[in-house]
Design a protein around this motif. Sequence first.
Motif, PDB file in Angstrom:
ATOM      1  N   MET A 140     -27.468 -15.046  11.436  1.00 17.01           N
ATOM      2  CA  MET A 140     -27.655 -13.928  10.523  1.00 17.01           C
ATOM      3  C   MET A 140     -28.380 -12.808  11.260  1.00 17.01           C
ATOM      4  O   MET A 140     -29.320 -13.062  12.020  1.00 17.01           O
ATOM      5  CB  MET A 140     -28.482 -14.353   9.302  1.00 17.01           C
ATOM      6  N   VAL A 141     -27.937 -11.588  11.049  1.00 16.24           N
ATOM      7  CA  VAL A 141     -28.703 -10.436  11.518  1.00 16.24           C
ATOM      8  C   VAL A 141     -29.784 -10.181  10.475  1.00 16.24           C
ATOM      9  O   VAL A 141     -29.486  -9.870   9.316  1.00 16.24           O
ATOM     10  CB  VAL A 141     -27.817  -9.201  11.700  1.00 16.24           C
ATOM     11  N   ALA A 142     -31.030 -10.365  10.864  1.00 11.98           N
ATOM     12  CA  ALA A 142     -32.136 -10.300   9.907  1.00 11.98           C
ATOM     13  C   ALA A 142     -32.268  -8.918   9.293  1.00 11.98           C
ATOM     14  O   ALA A 142     -32.121  -7.899   9.976  1.00 11.98           O
ATOM     15  CB  ALA A 142     -33.439 -10.690  10.596  1.00 11.98           C
ATOM     16  N   SER A 143     -32.570  -8.885   7.997  1.00  7.38           N
ATOM     17  CA  SER A 143     -32.795  -7.615   7.308  1.00  7.38           C
ATOM     18  C   SER A 143     -34.243  -7.446   6.877  1.00  7.38           C
ATOM     19  O   SER A 143     -34.677  -6.333   6.557  1.00  7.38           O
ATOM     20  CB  SER A 143     -31.882  -7.516   6.069  1.00  7.38           C
ATOM     21  N   PHE A 170     -37.225 -17.545   8.613  1.00  7.98           N
ATOM     22  CA  PHE A 170     -37.284 -17.953   7.216  1.00  7.98           C
ATOM     23  C   PHE A 170     -36.108 -17.367   6.433  1.00  7.98           C
ATOM     24  O   PHE A 170     -35.454 -18.062   5.649  1.00  7.98           O
ATOM     25  CB  PHE A 170     -38.603 -17.513   6.577  1.00  7.98           C
ATOM     26  N   GLU A 171     -35.822 -16.097   6.657  1.00 10.95           N
ATOM     27  CA  GLU A 171     -34.711 -15.443   5.948  1.00 10.95           C
ATOM     28  C   GLU A 171     -33.385 -16.128   6.247  1.00 10.95           C
ATOM     29  O   GLU A 171     -32.606 -16.443   5.326  1.00 10.95           O
ATOM     30  CB  GLU A 171     -34.639 -13.963   6.335  1.00 10.95           C
ATOM     31  N   GLY A 176     -29.060 -20.474   4.712  1.00  9.15           N
ATOM     32  CA  GLY A 176     -28.120 -21.485   5.172  1.00  9.15           C
ATOM     33  C   GLY A 176     -27.566 -21.266   6.566  1.00  9.15           C
ATOM     34  O   GLY A 176     -26.624 -21.960   6.970  1.00  9.15           O
ATOM     35  N   PHE A 177     -28.134 -20.339   7.328  1.00  6.47           N
ATOM     36  CA  PHE A 177     -27.692 -20.095   8.701  1.00  6.47           C
ATOM     37  C   PHE A 177     -28.501 -20.964   9.671  1.00  6.47           C
ATOM     38  O   PHE A 177     -29.553 -21.500   9.325  1.00  6.47           O
ATOM     39  CB  PHE A 177     -27.846 -18.617   9.056  1.00  6.47           C
ATOM     40  N   ASP A 178     -27.986 -21.066  10.902  1.00  4.69           N
ATOM     41  CA  ASP A 178     -28.667 -21.863  11.923  1.00  4.69           C
ATOM     42  C   ASP A 178     -29.817 -21.112  12.565  1.00  4.69           C
ATOM     43  O   ASP A 178     -30.826 -21.712  12.952  1.00  4.69           O
ATOM     44  CB  ASP A 178     -27.675 -22.285  13.025  1.00  4.69           C
ATOM     45  N   THR A 179     -29.674 -19.816  12.707  1.00  5.72           N
ATOM     46  CA  THR A 179     -30.697 -18.998  13.358  1.00  5.72           C
ATOM     47  C   THR A 179     -30.406 -17.526  13.075  1.00  5.72           C
ATOM     48  O   THR A 179     -29.580 -17.204  12.206  1.00  5.72           O
ATOM     49  CB  THR A 179     -30.755 -19.299  14.874  1.00  5.72           C
TER      50      THR A 179
END
Length: 299
Positions: A140-143, A170-171, A176-179
């Motif tokens: 995930m690209v963190a927001s 944490f986000e 449900g993502f790995d990293t």
Amino acid sequence: MEDFTKGAAWMQDRIMPIADAGISVLDWGLTRSDITYDVVHAWEGSFFRLDDYLDRFEASVNSLRLDIGQNRESIRKILNDVVAATGLKSAYVSMVASRGTPSIPGTRDPRLCDNHFYAWAVPFVWVIKPEVAKRGAHIMVASTSRRISPEAVDPRVKNYHWGDMTRALFESLDAGFDTCVLLDEQEHVTEGPGFNVFAVTDGEVITPRSGMLEGITRKTVIEICSELGYPCEARDINVSEFLDADEIFTATTAGGPVPVTKANTRILGNGKIGPISEAIMKTYWDWHKQDKYLTPIDY
């Protein structure tokens, strides 16, 4: 008899089981994250690219104005001996330089701290687990978090300033993502927690040029691209370009290149590992058999 099966540490001129290692609660490495470190891995009885890691560690130590009382050769010997004590053939091996404990309690003067060095080795660590790498990581690209500004903390000096990365983890894990991967304030891709990132578009491999640690595995991937004939460039990558890439993969000492098959909601390559990612990953591990990159461990 001391138990080294879970790892070993070198501190204050002696080797001890990893469970016995510790630093003072007054150490600025702990209380202020005034510390630098580097991690080299041992694989099948040899360090991989040890001199490159030592080069970066020395540069970090000098950048932070630390005097740890060890030269390059003594550090090499300590790293060898700490791995040998464990008997591990494949290991995750850390060298650390800390500001240390102030010689005058309560001082705010970093020059009045007793700098020190320590090292430790544990069984090989995978930042992204092998079973996840096999199907391709989901990132995930963190927001909710941005990478800390290089003007505040130099990311080229390997450090423990992980507040931004922990928030992003944490986000992504809760979703449900790995990293995750973090952006800077200009919406450019930087790095993830413990790894660099690469994207492939129309056969060209690209990687961020700033805002991240200049990883040794990243360096290795760039060299592999040259050998395999893939164009490769380090430059700014905006988030939309990153997410629209044909392939994405990560790169870390703790596991090497790892393909990505999902980025945010987008499935890459119909969920299959991309051909360029796969070729780079295979070559990376093939290079672990080339003597020019290896430093055998004396057990």
